[in-house]
Design an enzyme around this catalytic site. Structure first.
Site, short mmCIF file in Angstrom:
data_model
loop_
_atom_site.label_atom_id
_atom_site.label_comp_id
_atom_site.label_asym_id
_atom_site.label_seq_id
_atom_site.Cartn_x
_atom_site.Cartn_y
_atom_site.Cartn_z
N GLY A 6 -90.47 -26.05 -49.76
CA GLY A 6 -91.13 -24.79 -50.07
C GLY A 6 -92.20 -25.00 -51.12
O GLY A 6 -92.31 -26.07 -51.71
N ASP A 31 -90.40 -33.16 -58.69
CA ASP A 31 -90.85 -32.82 -60.04
C ASP A 31 -90.18 -33.70 -61.09
O ASP A 31 -90.80 -34.06 -62.09
CB ASP A 31 -90.57 -31.35 -60.36
N SER A 36 -92.49 -22.76 -57.15
CA SER A 36 -91.95 -21.45 -57.56
C SER A 36 -91.26 -20.66 -56.45
O SER A 36 -90.97 -19.48 -56.61
CB SER A 36 -93.06 -20.58 -58.19
N LYS A 58 -86.64 -23.38 -54.80
CA LYS A 58 -85.93 -24.58 -54.33
C LYS A 58 -84.97 -25.13 -55.38
O LYS A 58 -83.82 -25.44 -55.08
CB LYS A 58 -86.93 -25.68 -53.95
#
Length: 185
Positions: free
Chosen positions: A12, A39, A15, A18
């Protein structure tokens, strides 16, 4: 060597929810599992050197980071670990790479969606994302057009989404979105 692990790929925009879903999945997963997020891998990179790169150098570094991330997930699954993968499939090569690398593993491809106005609100609230990042990713992330399951976090809680995903896990196997996408390639 143990049996291979399973991969739940949460795809996705930034924000979209997920990470919150992944954390909820970890709490409810019936056996030990790992949440691996692109990330987190990005956060491990040396910052001063990255800031000094020109645009082509930065693009290549990010490509290598994401390719490495895919291999970390495959390595964990190959060692018998279940993996909840938090990713943004915003470039076609990322999906193609995962389709090839994850061939030996059961994969549940979950499209994580959220309404654009809610994405913008979440970006503002987070304060750590450039405004408009999620909107720019929206069409790219879901361009492949096939998921095993889609959850919408606009009004649903991470717990509700995780429960729906967990209910789909026992049915993981082929045919699935990955096998259908491989057949189209």
């Amino acid at each position: 060597m143990t049996d291979t692990g399973r991969i739940v790929l949460l795809n996705g925009t930034s924000s979209s929810g997920k990470s919150s879903i992944a954390e909820e999945l970890l709490r409810r997963w019936p056996t030990p599992a790992f949440r691996l997020a692109v990330d987190d891998l990005n956060a491990m990179r040396a910052k001063a050197q990255t800031r000094a790169l020109d645009q082509p150098g930065l693009a290549e570094t990010l490509r290598r980071t994401r390719a490495g991330f895919h291999r970390v997930v495959a390595g964990m699954a190959a060692a018998g670990n279940d993996v909840i993968m938090d990713h943004v499939l915003s470039e076609p090569w990322r999906l193609a790479d995962c389709l090839e690398l994850f061939r030996p593993f059961p994969v549940l491809l979950v499209g994580v969606r959220c309404a654009p106005d809610e994405l913008a609100r979440r970006e503002r609230a987070r304060g750590d994302r450039q405004p408009g990042t999620a909107a720019a990713q929206l069409d790219l992330v879901h361009a492949h057009g096939d998921d095993d399951l889609t959850v919408d976090t606009t009004r649903r809680s991470p717990a509700d989404c995780a429960a729906e995903i967990l209910a789909a896990v026992p049915g993981m196997g082929e045919p699935n979105a990955f096998s259908r996408l491989r057949a189209q390639a």
